[in-house]
Design a protein around this motif. Structure first.
Motif, PDB file in Angstrom:
ATOM      1  N   GLU A  19      12.846  21.596  -0.944  1.00 16.26           N
ATOM      2  CA  GLU A  19      12.826  23.768  -0.178  1.00 16.26           C
ATOM      3  C   GLU A  19      11.913  23.598   0.091  1.00 16.26           C
ATOM      4  O   GLU A  19      12.086  24.945   1.270  1.00 16.26           O
ATOM      5  CB  GLU A  19      12.584  23.996  -1.607  1.00 16.26           C
ATOM      6  CG  GLU A  19      13.772  23.481  -3.591  1.00 16.26           C
ATOM      7  CD  GLU A  19      13.849  24.088  -4.573  1.00 16.26           C
ATOM      8  OE1 GLU A  19      12.803  24.518  -4.841  1.00 16.26           O
ATOM      9  OE2 GLU A  19      15.117  23.957  -5.208  1.00 16.26           O
ATOM     10  N   ARG A  57      10.182  22.708   2.966  1.00 17.16           N
ATOM     11  CA  ARG A  57      11.247  22.394   4.307  1.00 17.16           C
ATOM     12  C   ARG A  57      12.392  22.523   4.996  1.00 17.16           C
ATOM     13  O   ARG A  57      12.811  22.672   6.043  1.00 17.16           O
ATOM     14  CB  ARG A  57      11.173  20.660   4.571  1.00 17.16           C
ATOM     15  CG  ARG A  57      10.439  20.234   4.208  1.00 17.16           C
ATOM     16  CD  ARG A  57       9.231  20.299   5.042  1.00 17.16           C
ATOM     17  NE  ARG A  57       8.942  19.884   6.115  1.00 17.16           N
ATOM     18  CZ  ARG A  57       8.036  19.534   7.257  1.00 17.16           C
ATOM     19  NH1 ARG A  57       7.671  20.679   7.766  1.00 17.16           N
ATOM     20  NH2 ARG A  57       8.589  18.853   8.867  1.00 17.16           N
ATOM     21  N   TYR A  58      13.558  22.231   4.450  1.00 17.44           N
ATOM     22  CA  TYR A  58      15.238  22.399   4.404  1.00 17.44           C
ATOM     23  C   TYR A  58      15.429  24.625   4.441  1.00 17.44           C
ATOM     24  O   TYR A  58      14.356  25.148   3.337  1.00 17.44           O
ATOM     25  CB  TYR A  58      16.256  22.025   3.481  1.00 17.44           C
ATOM     26  CG  TYR A  58      16.135  20.490   2.938  1.00 17.44           C
ATOM     27  CD1 TYR A  58      15.835  20.072   4.674  1.00 17.44           C
ATOM     28  CD2 TYR A  58      16.069  19.982   1.765  1.00 17.44           C
ATOM     29  CE1 TYR A  58      15.954  18.778   4.157  1.00 17.44           C
ATOM     30  CE2 TYR A  58      16.499  18.425   2.211  1.00 17.44           C
ATOM     31  CZ  TYR A  58      16.146  17.353   3.559  1.00 17.44           C
ATOM     32  OH  TYR A  58      16.549  16.408   3.192  1.00 17.44           O
ATOM     33  N   GLU A  59      15.822  24.617   5.683  1.00 13.71           N
ATOM     34  CA  GLU A  59      16.639  26.050   5.701  1.00 13.71           C
ATOM     35  C   GLU A  59      17.974  26.190   5.660  1.00 13.71           C
ATOM     36  O   GLU A  59      18.576  24.811   5.858  1.00 13.71           O
ATOM     37  CB  GLU A  59      15.953  26.285   7.047  1.00 13.71           C
ATOM     38  CG  GLU A  59      14.785  26.630   7.438  1.00 13.71           C
ATOM     39  CD  GLU A  59      14.930  26.696   9.359  1.00 13.71           C
ATOM     40  OE1 GLU A  59      15.387  26.969   9.671  1.00 13.71           O
ATOM     41  OE2 GLU A  59      13.772  26.092   9.426  1.00 13.71           O
ATOM     42  N   THR A  60      18.366  27.380   5.025  1.00 19.72           N
ATOM     43  CA  THR A  60      20.044  27.414   4.407  1.00 19.72           C
ATOM     44  C   THR A  60      20.715  27.689   6.114  1.00 19.72           C
ATOM     45  O   THR A  60      20.376  29.063   6.286  1.00 19.72           O
ATOM     46  CB  THR A  60      19.856  28.496   3.474  1.00 19.72           C
ATOM     47  OG1 THR A  60      19.347  27.945   2.263  1.00 19.72           O
ATOM     48  CG2 THR A  60      21.476  28.532   3.035  1.00 19.72           C
TER      49      THR A  60
END
Length: 124
Positions: free
Chosen positions: A28, A30-33
């Protein structure tokens, strides 16, 4: 995920859950929505429970999508089958003797394998 994942084989359930929650929190960070509909993307939710595709074009994108949709984290059998030869010139359903023997031997092997699995004596 924990029951079927090879990452958590031979792990205590509580330790595996703690590790999975730590992984998710790291992901969460590192990731982008993705909120733009202009981008091309494949979104997998809960290991294929839901698959969302947007603006996918071409063979490579379709191959990647097919690959992702067919990934499994658990063992499952893969059956390969050869087509049989027939005796009839019109290729009706009458199998040749060699094909019939082959089919029977494969059926017998499968029955033996299932019996061994039920008795706990068969491993992959």
């Amino acid at each position: 995920k924990i029951k079927n994942s090879p990452d958590y084989k031979n792990w205590n359930f509580t330790a595996a859950m703690a590790d999975l929650k730590t992984r998710i929190s790291n992901y969460e960070k590192r990731y982008e929505t993705i909120s733009s509909d202009d981008l091309s993307y494949i979104k997998l939710i809960n290991l294929q429970a839901k698959v969302i595709c947007n603006n996918l074009y071409g063979n490579v994108a379709q191959l990647i999508l097919s690959f992702l949709m067919n990934l499994h984290v658990y063992l499952s059998p893969i059956y390969l089958c050869l087509t049989g030869t027939t005796q009839a010139p019109d290729h009706s359903t009458m199998l040749s003797f060699a094909t019939h023997e082959w089919k029977e031997s494969k059926a017998q092997q499968q029955k033996q394998k299932q019996q061994q699995q039920q008795q706990g004596g068969y491993t992959e």
